[in-house]
Motif scaffolding. Sequence first.
Motif, PDB file in Angstrom:
ATOM      1  N   TYR A  25       0.838  -1.196   0.000  1.00  0.00           N
ATOM      2  CA  TYR A  25       0.000   0.000   0.000  1.00  0.00           C
ATOM      3  C   TYR A  25       0.880   1.255   0.000  1.00  0.00           C
ATOM      4  CZ  TYR A  25      -2.818   3.707   2.101  1.00  0.00           C
ATOM      5  OH  TYR A  25      -3.426   4.898   2.375  1.00  0.00           O
ATOM      6  N   CYS A  26       0.615   2.144  -0.921  1.00  0.00           N
ATOM      7  CA  CYS A  26       1.364   3.409  -1.024  1.00  0.00           C
ATOM      8  C   CYS A  26       0.977   4.341   0.111  1.00  0.00           C
ATOM      9  CB  CYS A  26       1.060   4.071  -2.368  1.00  0.00           C
ATOM     10  SG  CYS A  26       1.657   5.775  -2.492  1.00  0.00           S
ATOM     11  N   THR A  27       1.958   4.800   0.875  1.00  0.00           N
ATOM     12  CA  THR A  27       1.710   5.752   1.960  1.00  0.00           C
ATOM     13  C   THR A  27       2.133   7.172   1.603  1.00  0.00           C
ATOM     14  OG1 THR A  27       3.867   5.351   2.964  1.00  0.00           O
ATOM     15  CG2 THR A  27       2.026   3.973   3.733  1.00  0.00           C
ATOM     16  N   CYS A  28       2.871   7.324   0.503  1.00  0.00           N
ATOM     17  CA  CYS A  28       3.392   8.664   0.168  1.00  0.00           C
ATOM     18  C   CYS A  28       2.445   9.451  -0.727  1.00  0.00           C
ATOM     19  CB  CYS A  28       4.755   8.546  -0.514  1.00  0.00           C
ATOM     20  SG  CYS A  28       4.704   7.886  -2.199  1.00  0.00           S
ATOM     21  N   GLY A  29       1.566   8.755  -1.432  1.00  0.00           N
ATOM     22  CA  GLY A  29       0.629   9.417  -2.335  1.00  0.00           C
ATOM     23  C   GLY A  29       1.202   9.709  -3.705  1.00  0.00           C
ATOM     24  N   LEU A  30       2.438   9.326  -3.950  1.00  0.00           N
ATOM     25  CA  LEU A  30       3.096   9.667  -5.214  1.00  0.00           C
ATOM     26  C   LEU A  30       2.978   8.580  -6.273  1.00  0.00           C
ATOM     27  CD1 LEU A  30       6.371  11.197  -3.715  1.00  0.00           C
ATOM     28  CD2 LEU A  30       4.389  12.427  -4.631  1.00  0.00           C
ATOM     29  N   SER A  31       2.531   7.398  -5.892  1.00  0.00           N
ATOM     30  CA  SER A  31       2.440   6.297  -6.851  1.00  0.00           C
ATOM     31  C   SER A  31       1.486   6.620  -7.992  1.00  0.00           C
ATOM     32  CB  SER A  31       1.957   5.031  -6.134  1.00  0.00           C
ATOM     33  OG  SER A  31       1.717   4.000  -7.077  1.00  0.00           O
ATOM     34  N   GLU A  32       1.836   6.176  -9.169  1.00  0.00           N
ATOM     35  CA  GLU A  32       0.950   6.305 -10.337  1.00  0.00           C
ATOM     36  C   GLU A  32       0.030   5.093 -10.416  1.00  0.00           C
ATOM     37  OE1 GLU A  32       1.395   8.738 -13.019  1.00  0.00           O
ATOM     38  OE2 GLU A  32       2.842   9.820 -11.785  1.00  0.00           O
ATOM     39  N   PHE A  36      -1.644   1.363  -4.669  1.00  0.00           N
ATOM     40  CA  PHE A  36      -0.469   0.534  -4.401  1.00  0.00           C
ATOM     41  C   PHE A  36       0.830   1.245  -4.771  1.00  0.00           C
ATOM     42  CE2 PHE A  36      -4.031  -2.414  -5.226  1.00  0.00           C
ATOM     43  CZ  PHE A  36      -4.148  -2.893  -3.926  1.00  0.00           C
ATOM     44  N   CYS A  37       1.900   0.814  -4.135  1.00  0.00           N
ATOM     45  CA  CYS A  37       3.230   1.395  -4.317  1.00  0.00           C
ATOM     46  C   CYS A  37       3.790   1.051  -5.696  1.00  0.00           C
ATOM     47  CB  CYS A  37       4.159   0.830  -3.230  1.00  0.00           C
ATOM     48  SG  CYS A  37       5.888   1.296  -3.380  1.00  0.00           S
ATOM     49  N   ASP A  38       4.397   2.034  -6.325  1.00  0.00           N
ATOM     50  CA  ASP A  38       5.114   1.784  -7.586  1.00  0.00           C
ATOM     51  C   ASP A  38       6.574   2.210  -7.484  1.00  0.00           C
ATOM     52  OD1 ASP A  38       5.108   4.523  -7.710  1.00  0.00           O
ATOM     53  OD2 ASP A  38       4.177   4.644  -9.694  1.00  0.00           O
ATOM     54  N   GLY A  39       7.042   2.440  -6.240  1.00  0.00           N
ATOM     55  CA  GLY A  39       8.429   2.855  -6.032  1.00  0.00           C
ATOM     56  C   GLY A  39       8.609   4.358  -6.044  1.00  0.00           C
ATOM     57  N   GLY A  40       7.529   5.108  -6.245  1.00  0.00           N
ATOM     58  CA  GLY A  40       7.606   6.572  -6.317  1.00  0.00           C
ATOM     59  C   GLY A  40       8.038   7.238  -5.023  1.00  0.00           C
ATOM     60  N   HIS A  41       8.051   6.491  -3.918  1.00  0.00           N
ATOM     61  CA  HIS A  41       8.454   7.057  -2.627  1.00  0.00           C
ATOM     62  C   HIS A  41       9.964   7.215  -2.523  1.00  0.00           C
ATOM     63  CE1 HIS A  41       8.738   2.650  -2.113  1.00  0.00           C
ATOM     64  NE2 HIS A  41       9.787   2.962  -1.395  1.00  0.00           N
ATOM     65  N   LYS A  42      10.706   6.699  -3.467  1.00  0.00           N
ATOM     66  CA  LYS A  42      12.169   6.782  -3.388  1.00  0.00           C
ATOM     67  C   LYS A  42      12.588   8.245  -3.251  1.00  0.00           C
ATOM     68  CE  LYS A  42      13.528   2.486  -5.532  1.00  0.00           C
ATOM     69  NZ  LYS A  42      12.385   1.925  -6.234  1.00  0.00           N
ATOM     70  N   PHE A  46       8.966   8.041   3.226  1.00  0.00           N
ATOM     71  CA  PHE A  46       7.832   7.118   3.245  1.00  0.00           C
ATOM     72  C   PHE A  46       8.235   5.723   2.786  1.00  0.00           C
ATOM     73  CE2 PHE A  46       5.954  11.324   2.772  1.00  0.00           C
ATOM     74  CZ  PHE A  46       5.007  11.304   3.774  1.00  0.00           C
ATOM     75  N   LYS A  47       7.528   4.756   3.328  1.00  0.00           N
ATOM     76  CA  LYS A  47       7.700   3.353   2.924  1.00  0.00           C
ATOM     77  C   LYS A  47       6.316   2.761   2.740  1.00  0.00           C
ATOM     78  CE  LYS A  47      12.241   2.692   4.091  1.00  0.00           C
ATOM     79  NZ  LYS A  47      12.760   3.945   3.574  1.00  0.00           N
ATOM     80  N   PRO A  48       6.159   1.834   1.820  1.00  0.00           N
ATOM     81  CA  PRO A  48       4.846   1.205   1.664  1.00  0.00           C
ATOM     82  C   PRO A  48       4.516   0.316   2.864  1.00  0.00           C
ATOM     83  CG  PRO A  48       6.477   0.107   0.291  1.00  0.00           C
ATOM     84  CD  PRO A  48       7.163   1.303   0.881  1.00  0.00           C
ATOM     85  N   ILE A  49       3.238   0.088   3.073  1.00  0.00           N
ATOM     86  CA  ILE A  49       2.788  -0.906   4.055  1.00  0.00           C
ATOM     87  C   ILE A  49       2.550  -2.195   3.292  1.00  0.00           C
ATOM     88  CG2 ILE A  49       0.939  -1.602   5.645  1.00  0.00           C
ATOM     89  CD1 ILE A  49       0.476   1.388   6.194  1.00  0.00           C
TER      90      ILE A  49
HETATM   91  S1  FES Z   1       5.057   4.920  -4.137  1.00  0.00           S
HETATM   92 FE1  FES Z   1       4.078   5.649  -2.318  1.00  0.00          FE
HETATM   93  S2  FES Z   1       4.859   4.313  -0.752  1.00  0.00           S
HETATM   94 FE2  FES Z   1       5.809   3.623  -2.584  1.00  0.00          FE
END
Ligand code: FES
Length: 84
Positions: A25-32, A36-42, A46-49
């Motif tokens: 689960y994306c916690t940063c809000g930046l995922s496309e 869900f997380c797509d690595g955009g938190h790099k 933030f880290k995904p759950i």
């Molecule tokens: S892209 Fe948002 S937590 Fe990974």
Amino acid sequence: MSELPKIAGRTPTKVSLEEGKNYAYCTCGLSENQPFCDGGHKGTDFKPIVFTAEADADMHVCMCKRTANGPRCDGTHNSLPAES
Ligand code: FES
């Protein structure tokens, strides 16, 4: 962590989970690929759950990224400040 996550949506989204499948689960809000997380938190704090679905079930997933019960919606989106 002092930065706030990006609001990816102002209402939760329903997802159908499959028993035994892993989700991030994306916690940063930046995922496309919300929610869900797509690595955009790099590059952020933030880290995904990461979780495993315990059953085939629908879940209302937080999109405002302010829930205290991630990845589940806890209703916090109802008290967000108005969009500017
Ligand atoms: S892209 Fe948002 S937590 Fe990974």
